[in-house]
Each structure stands twice: as structure tokens, then as C-alpha cells.
Design a protein around this motif. Structure first.
Motif, PDB file in Angstrom:
ATOM      1  N   MET A 167       0.851  -1.178   0.000  1.00  0.00           N
ATOM      2  CA  MET A 167       0.000   0.000   0.000  1.00  0.00           C
ATOM      3  C   MET A 167       0.898   1.243   0.000  1.00  0.00           C
ATOM      4  N   ARG A 168       0.703   2.103  -0.976  1.00  0.00           N
ATOM      5  CA  ARG A 168       1.575   3.273  -1.123  1.00  0.00           C
ATOM      6  C   ARG A 168       1.250   4.391  -0.140  1.00  0.00           C
ATOM      7  N   ASN A 169      -0.030   4.643   0.098  1.00  0.00           N
ATOM      8  CA  ASN A 169      -0.427   5.779   0.931  1.00  0.00           C
ATOM      9  C   ASN A 169      -1.237   5.307   2.131  1.00  0.00           C
ATOM     10  N   PHE A 175      -3.428  10.008   4.682  1.00  0.00           N
ATOM     11  CA  PHE A 175      -2.954  10.799   3.550  1.00  0.00           C
ATOM     12  C   PHE A 175      -3.982  10.806   2.431  1.00  0.00           C
ATOM     13  N   THR A 176      -4.594   9.666   2.180  1.00  0.00           N
ATOM     14  CA  THR A 176      -5.635   9.582   1.153  1.00  0.00           C
ATOM     15  C   THR A 176      -6.804  10.483   1.508  1.00  0.00           C
ATOM     16  N   PHE A 177      -7.208  10.468   2.769  1.00  0.00           N
ATOM     17  CA  PHE A 177      -8.291  11.344   3.224  1.00  0.00           C
ATOM     18  C   PHE A 177      -7.913  12.811   3.053  1.00  0.00           C
ATOM     19  N   MET A 178      -6.676  13.158   3.411  1.00  0.00           N
ATOM     20  CA  MET A 178      -6.219  14.541   3.266  1.00  0.00           C
ATOM     21  C   MET A 178      -6.225  14.970   1.798  1.00  0.00           C
ATOM     22  N   ALA A 179      -5.789  14.089   0.909  1.00  0.00           N
ATOM     23  CA  ALA A 179      -5.762  14.426  -0.515  1.00  0.00           C
ATOM     24  C   ALA A 179      -7.168  14.653  -1.050  1.00  0.00           C
ATOM     25  N   TRP A 180      -8.090  13.740  -0.734  1.00  0.00           N
ATOM     26  CA  TRP A 180      -9.471  13.907  -1.195  1.00  0.00           C
ATOM     27  C   TRP A 180     -10.118  15.120  -0.537  1.00  0.00           C
ATOM     28  N   GLY A 181      -9.863  15.328   0.745  1.00  0.00           N
ATOM     29  CA  GLY A 181     -10.434  16.481   1.445  1.00  0.00           C
ATOM     30  C   GLY A 181      -9.983  17.795   0.835  1.00  0.00           C
ATOM     31  N   GLY A 182      -8.689  17.904   0.552  1.00  0.00           N
ATOM     32  CA  GLY A 182      -8.170  19.119  -0.077  1.00  0.00           C
ATOM     33  C   GLY A 182      -8.758  19.339  -1.457  1.00  0.00           C
ATOM     34  N   PHE A 183      -8.901  18.271  -2.204  1.00  0.00           N
ATOM     35  CA  PHE A 183      -9.479  18.355  -3.548  1.00  0.00           C
ATOM     36  C   PHE A 183     -10.934  18.825  -3.476  1.00  0.00           C
ATOM     37  N   ILE A 184     -11.716  18.225  -2.609  1.00  0.00           N
ATOM     38  CA  ILE A 184     -13.126  18.586  -2.484  1.00  0.00           C
ATOM     39  C   ILE A 184     -13.289  20.002  -1.944  1.00  0.00           C
ATOM     40  N   LEU A 185     -12.483  20.370  -0.950  1.00  0.00           N
ATOM     41  CA  LEU A 185     -12.558  21.740  -0.432  1.00  0.00           C
ATOM     42  C   LEU A 185     -12.180  22.770  -1.499  1.00  0.00           C
TER      43      LEU A 185
END
Length: 75
Positions: free
Chosen positions: A1-3, A7-17
Motif C-alpha cells: 500500500m503506497r499511501n 494521507f488519502t483522506f487529506m488528498a481527497w479532502g483538499g481536492f473537495i474543499l
């Protein structure tokens, strides 16, 4: 598993925000509807092209690692 899940939650959260803030700003923009539409389409296009670009770069880098014999072939 790479992430990690965090980190995955942070990436999606930043994208959605980022998308949410972009379109809230457009909604509150005091311009005619055609101007808002132009900016909305431009923002949507930018989002899609960023996703395609990052996937293309990632795939090309993975191909270099997984298939080094393809690197020496002429284009």
C-alpha cells in the motif's frame, strides 16, 4: 500500500474543499450569469486536465520502472 488512509483522506479532502471554495466564490461573484458560466466551465476543465495529467505522468513513470525495455525504442 503506497499511501496511508490519513494521507488519502487529506488528498481527497483538499481536492473537495478546493472545488467547493471555487464554486462558492463563483456563486457569490457579482457578475452576469454568462461570466459565471465561463469561469465555471474553465474551472471544471482545469480540474479534469489536472487529473488526466497527473495520471499520465504517474503511468509513464510506472512504465519506465516496470518496462525499461520500452525506454530504448524510438518514438
Amino acid at each position: 500500500m503506497r499511501n496511508t488512509p490519513a494521507f488519502t483522506f487529506m488528498a481527497w479532502g483538499g481536492f473537495i474543499l478546493g472545488i467547493l471554495f471555487e464554486y462558492v466564490g463563483l456563486y457569490n461573484l457579482e457578475e452576469p450569469l454568462y461570466v459565471k458560466g465561463y469561469y465555471a466551465i474553465g474551472a471544471a476543465f482545469l480540474i479534469v486536465t489536472c487529473l488526466v495529467l497527473q495520471k499520465t505522468i504517474r503511468d509513464n513513470e510506472e512504465d519506465k520502472i516496470n518496462h525499461p525495455e520500452l525506454e530504448s525504442e524510438p518514438a
